[in-house]
Design an enzyme around this catalytic site. Structure first.
Site, short mmCIF file in Angstrom:
data_model
loop_
_atom_site.label_atom_id
_atom_site.label_comp_id
_atom_site.label_asym_id
_atom_site.label_seq_id
_atom_site.Cartn_x
_atom_site.Cartn_y
_atom_site.Cartn_z
N ARG A 199 0.84 -1.20 0.00
CA ARG A 199 0.00 0.00 0.00
C ARG A 199 0.88 1.25 0.00
O ARG A 199 2.01 1.23 0.49
CB ARG A 199 -0.91 0.02 1.23
CG ARG A 199 -1.92 -1.13 1.28
CD ARG A 199 -2.74 -1.07 2.57
NE ARG A 199 -3.77 -2.10 2.61
CZ ARG A 199 -3.59 -3.32 3.09
NH1 ARG A 199 -2.39 -3.66 3.60
NH2 ARG A 199 -4.59 -4.19 3.10
N LYS A 223 -2.14 -2.45 7.86
CA LYS A 223 -3.30 -1.86 8.52
C LYS A 223 -3.63 -2.67 9.77
O LYS A 223 -3.57 -3.89 9.74
CB LYS A 223 -4.50 -1.87 7.57
CG LYS A 223 -4.39 -0.88 6.43
CD LYS A 223 -5.38 -1.16 5.32
CE LYS A 223 -6.80 -1.01 5.81
NZ LYS A 223 -7.79 -1.20 4.72
N HIS A 294 -3.13 2.66 -5.69
CA HIS A 294 -3.91 1.44 -5.42
C HIS A 294 -4.10 0.62 -6.69
O HIS A 294 -4.18 -0.61 -6.64
CB HIS A 294 -5.27 1.80 -4.83
CG HIS A 294 -5.99 0.62 -4.25
ND1 HIS A 294 -5.63 0.05 -3.05
CD2 HIS A 294 -7.03 -0.11 -4.72
CE1 HIS A 294 -6.42 -0.99 -2.80
NE2 HIS A 294 -7.28 -1.10 -3.81
N ARG A 297 -1.22 -1.52 -7.11
CA ARG A 297 -1.38 -2.68 -6.20
C ARG A 297 -2.26 -3.74 -6.87
O ARG A 297 -1.96 -4.93 -6.82
CB ARG A 297 -1.99 -2.18 -4.90
CG ARG A 297 -2.27 -3.22 -3.83
CD ARG A 297 -2.63 -2.47 -2.56
NE ARG A 297 -3.40 -3.27 -1.63
CZ ARG A 297 -2.89 -4.14 -0.77
NH1 ARG A 297 -1.59 -4.34 -0.75
NH2 ARG A 297 -3.66 -4.82 0.06
N HIS A 320 -4.66 -9.08 2.72
CA HIS A 320 -6.11 -9.11 2.90
C HIS A 320 -6.46 -10.04 4.05
O HIS A 320 -6.05 -11.20 4.06
CB HIS A 320 -6.81 -9.62 1.63
CG HIS A 320 -6.75 -8.66 0.48
ND1 HIS A 320 -6.99 -9.01 -0.82
CD2 HIS A 320 -6.45 -7.33 0.45
CE1 HIS A 320 -6.85 -7.95 -1.60
NE2 HIS A 320 -6.53 -6.92 -0.85
N TYR A 330 -10.58 -10.52 -8.09
CA TYR A 330 -9.97 -11.27 -9.18
C TYR A 330 -10.89 -12.35 -9.74
O TYR A 330 -10.45 -13.27 -10.42
CB TYR A 330 -8.64 -11.86 -8.71
CG TYR A 330 -7.70 -10.77 -8.24
CD1 TYR A 330 -7.11 -9.90 -9.15
CD2 TYR A 330 -7.47 -10.56 -6.89
CE1 TYR A 330 -6.29 -8.87 -8.74
CE2 TYR A 330 -6.65 -9.52 -6.46
CZ TYR A 330 -6.07 -8.68 -7.40
OH TYR A 330 -5.27 -7.65 -6.98
#
Length: 350
Positions: A199, A223, A294, A297, A320, A330
């Site tokens: 990120r 995060k 992003h 990414r 994730h 995806y």
């Protein structure tokens, strides 16, 4: 004196900002933010505080019971009288409204969903604590989201983007002046984003000591405060080595000595600066695509999935917490792979 790590410094700044925001909300909101602190980041709580401010402003403007009251004077008793119809009216209000400066604000589907989700969490907290008798937010359905096409760079566009950084072609004369000073840094930064999928906040938070060329790893803070090692390949290594040779000659401003990526002002590069940097080069290569950090990414995630076919690996590398998030992004690639299977099996040989 040791520098405070970047992520700790940002967290402190966020907490100071959050405390100032809470002071503008009804006093009972303090209980809510104290209650959710163990499960949320400071950035998430700031988002909640902003969303609640919008909600209370709506009540003061549109609800006869609360109209013209000071926000700090609103009580839980007032909230107990709010109905599901009031909240549906609030959803309608969110689509088009004016902020405190009388500038029009138009919330899109995701913005509305976030604000209603915040309100649901808010009501759920006080309802569970038996401080509210009613929970109208539980009766309100979140708005339906229309899935948008995932924008990413194609393989040839990735090469063209890195070429644009190296060569500086099609930049304005003013941009070319800065380009000579930042080319090596910009190439290292974009190669890193495209080659690891980290990120932008993780990228600008990197210190020099977070790069380990022996293992080919980066020590980053995800995060939620999780610390992980992300590994990079030879292209990223070469670009970082070139930049670090240049970085050794720089004299950073006090407090920015440890930062990996520095601005021309010799301070740690900001998220906004990286966003502008990506936009500048991407407009040269693919002007019809709105490319952000992003999207780089997403480009990495797409390439990794196409090479490995392992959705769990992609989820793990991208950080994730829920693999379903990865699958959602995806799924189109899965569908393309399934379509490619239709001609693989021959029922009759020629």
């Amino acid at each position: 004196m040791n520098q405070i790590p970047y992520y700790e410094q940002k967290d402190r700044e966020n907490i100071v900002h959050l405390r100032a925001m809470i002071k503008e909300l009804p006093s009972f909101c303090t209980d809510f933010f104290r209650g959710i602190e163990p499960q949320t980041s400071s950035r998430t709580r700031i988002a909640y505080a902003y969303d609640l401010k919008v909600f209370f402003n709506f009540l003061r403007k549109e609800n006869p019971m609360i109209a013209n009251m000071e926000t700090r004077d609103i009580t839980l008793s007032h909230l107990d009288q709010i109905t599901a119809s009031d909240l549906e009216e609030y959803m309608e209000y969110l689509k088009y409204r004016f902020n405190d400066k009388r500038q029009e604000v138009v919330n899109k589907e995701r913005g509305i969903m976030r604000k209603i989700s915040s309100l649901k969490s808010f009501y759920n907290y006080f309802y569970r604590k038996e401080m509210l008798k009613n929970n109208p937010a539980a009766l309100v359905k979140l708005p339906k989201l229309h899935e948008k096409e995932i924008i990413r760079l194609d393989v040839d566009e990735v090469a063209l983007l890195l070429d644009a950084v190296e060569n500086g072609d099609n930049l304005t004369d003013k941009q070319k002046t800065f380009h000579q000073k930042t080319k090596i840094r910009d190439l290292a930064l974009l190669t890193l984003l495209l080659g690891t999928g980290i990120r932008v906040s993780e990228c600008v938070g990197l210190d020099i000591s977070d790069v380990d060329f022996k293992t080919g790893g980066l020590h980053i803070h995800r995060k939620g405060g999780k610390e992980v090692t992300v590994y990079f390949g030879i292209e990223v290594e070469d670009a970082l080595q070139d930049y670090l040779d240049e970085r050794e000659l720089m004299i950073p401003e006090p407090g920015h000595e440890n930062a990996l990526f520095l601005s021309l002002q010799m301070k740690r590069l900001s998220v906004r600066s990286v966003e502008n940097l990506v936009k500048k080069y991407a407009k040269i290569v693919t002007p019809l695509k709105k490319i952000t950090p992003h999207k780089l990414r997403s480009t990495y995630g797409t390439n990794l999935y196409q090479e490995t076919g392992d959705i769990y690996l992609v989820a793990d590398v991208l950080g994730h917490s829920d693999v379903n998030t990865t699958k959602k992004h995806y799924a189109a690639l899965d569908d393309a792979r399934r379509r490619s299977a239709r001609d693989k099996v021959k029922l009759r040989r020629d």
